[in-house]
Design a protein around this motif. Structure first.
Motif, PDB file in Angstrom:
ATOM      1  N   ALA A   1       0.836  -1.202   0.000  1.00 18.72           N
ATOM      2  CA  ALA A   1       0.000   0.000   0.000  1.00 18.72           C
ATOM      3  C   ALA A   1       0.869   1.249   0.000  1.00 18.72           C
TER       4      ALA A   1
ATOM      5  N   ALA B   1       2.481   1.515  -3.459  1.00 20.86           N
ATOM      6  CA  ALA B   1       1.501   1.951  -4.457  1.00 20.86           C
ATOM      7  C   ALA B   1       1.164   3.426  -4.277  1.00 20.86           C
ATOM      8  N   ARG B   2       0.995   3.854  -3.033  1.00 22.27           N
ATOM      9  CA  ARG B   2       0.649   5.254  -2.781  1.00 22.27           C
ATOM     10  C   ARG B   2       1.771   6.177  -3.258  1.00 22.27           C
TER      11      ARG B   2
ATOM     12  N   ARG C   1      -2.024  -3.215  -8.736  1.00 26.61           N
ATOM     13  CA  ARG C   1      -2.339  -3.438  -7.319  1.00 26.61           C
ATOM     14  C   ARG C   1      -3.756  -2.994  -6.978  1.00 26.61           C
ATOM     15  N   ASP C   2      -4.128  -1.842  -7.459  1.00 26.32           N
ATOM     16  CA  ASP C   2      -5.417  -1.276  -7.084  1.00 26.32           C
ATOM     17  C   ASP C   2      -6.537  -1.684  -8.041  1.00 26.32           C
TER      18      ASP C   2
ATOM     19  N   GLU D   1      -7.357  -4.121  -0.655  1.00 27.02           N
ATOM     20  CA  GLU D   1      -7.944  -2.782  -0.626  1.00 27.02           C
ATOM     21  C   GLU D   1      -7.028  -1.832  -1.403  1.00 27.02           C
ATOM     22  N   PRO D   2      -7.583  -0.960  -2.210  1.00 28.48           N
ATOM     23  CA  PRO D   2      -6.754   0.015  -2.910  1.00 28.48           C
ATOM     24  C   PRO D   2      -5.962   0.868  -1.919  1.00 28.48           C
ATOM     25  N   ALA D   3      -4.849   1.378  -2.357  1.00 21.65           N
ATOM     26  CA  ALA D   3      -3.940   2.143  -1.499  1.00 21.65           C
ATOM     27  C   ALA D   3      -4.575   3.438  -1.009  1.00 21.65           C
ATOM     28  N   TRP D   4      -5.674   3.854  -1.598  1.00 18.45           N
ATOM     29  CA  TRP D   4      -6.267   5.142  -1.262  1.00 18.45           C
ATOM     30  C   TRP D   4      -7.289   5.050  -0.154  1.00 18.45           C
ATOM     31  N   HIS D   5      -7.507   3.882   0.417  1.00 10.92           N
ATOM     32  CA  HIS D   5      -8.500   3.741   1.518  1.00 10.92           C
ATOM     33  C   HIS D   5      -7.817   3.787   2.845  1.00 10.92           C
TER      34      HIS D   5
END
Length: 177
Positions: A22, A25-26, A81-82, A173-177
């Motif tokens: 995560a 990815a972020r 990933r996302d 879970e996507p990195a943005w959560h």
């Protein structure tokens, strides 16, 4: 039951990999966005130099082209990933659950193998041209292949995360959560 097998909790290996991935990815997405902004600035400078100052900077085109490689390849890895990539999910919903799980694992194994091929071949190509210089920016030609290696490595990591999550009945879970 130990901590790794409690219901509702993903095993420790997946939690650690998810935290690491995560973050990767972020920051990969941040890097891609910053790269896009930098490309816009470089191209604007080139246009300003050409049409206003009548003296176009020579380094802008090659640097922008190199940055496009970084932005697209790192962005593509983050998309893996996302789950931002194009998928065949419409076909997967038509098969039974046990077959769907196997097909999803096969898909992520194939994506991981593709990432490994990107990494390996990017390394070989970058190494083979390391002694050459890019015109006007005095960087080794191998800088064009670094994003291929990085993106391939990220895709392998992200594919492993997806496979472990599928085996554990979890979703990434996507990195943005």
């Amino acid at each position: 039951m130990n901590d790794a097998t409690r219901p509702g909790q993903s095993p420790r290996r997946l939690r650690l990999l998810t935290r690491v991935n995560a973050v990767l990815a972020r920051y990969g997405a941040y890097f891609a966005v910053a790269g896009l902004v930098f490309i816009v600035v470089i191209v604007a400078w080139q246009v300003f130099g050409r049409y206003v100052m009548n003296d176009s900077p020579t380094w802008t085109e090659n640097l922008a082209l190199v940055l496009v490689l970084y932005v697209t390849l790192i962005g593509a890895a983050v998309g893996v990933r996302d789950a931002g990539h194009i998928g065949m999910e419409s076909l997967l919903i038509l098969v039974p659950e046990r077959v769907r799980l196997k097909l999803e694992i096969v898909i992520h194994v194939l994506i991981g193998l593709f990432g490994a091929a990107m990494m390996w071949n990017g390394w070989i190509l970058g190494y083979s041209v390391a002694s050459y210089k890019l015109a006007n920016i005095n960087l080794p030609e191998s800088v064009r292949y670094v994003p291929l290696v990085l993106s391939g490595a990220l895709i392998v990591l992200f594919s492993i995360e997806h496979i472990l999550a599928l085996l554990d009945g979890e979703e990434v879970e996507p990195a943005w959560h």
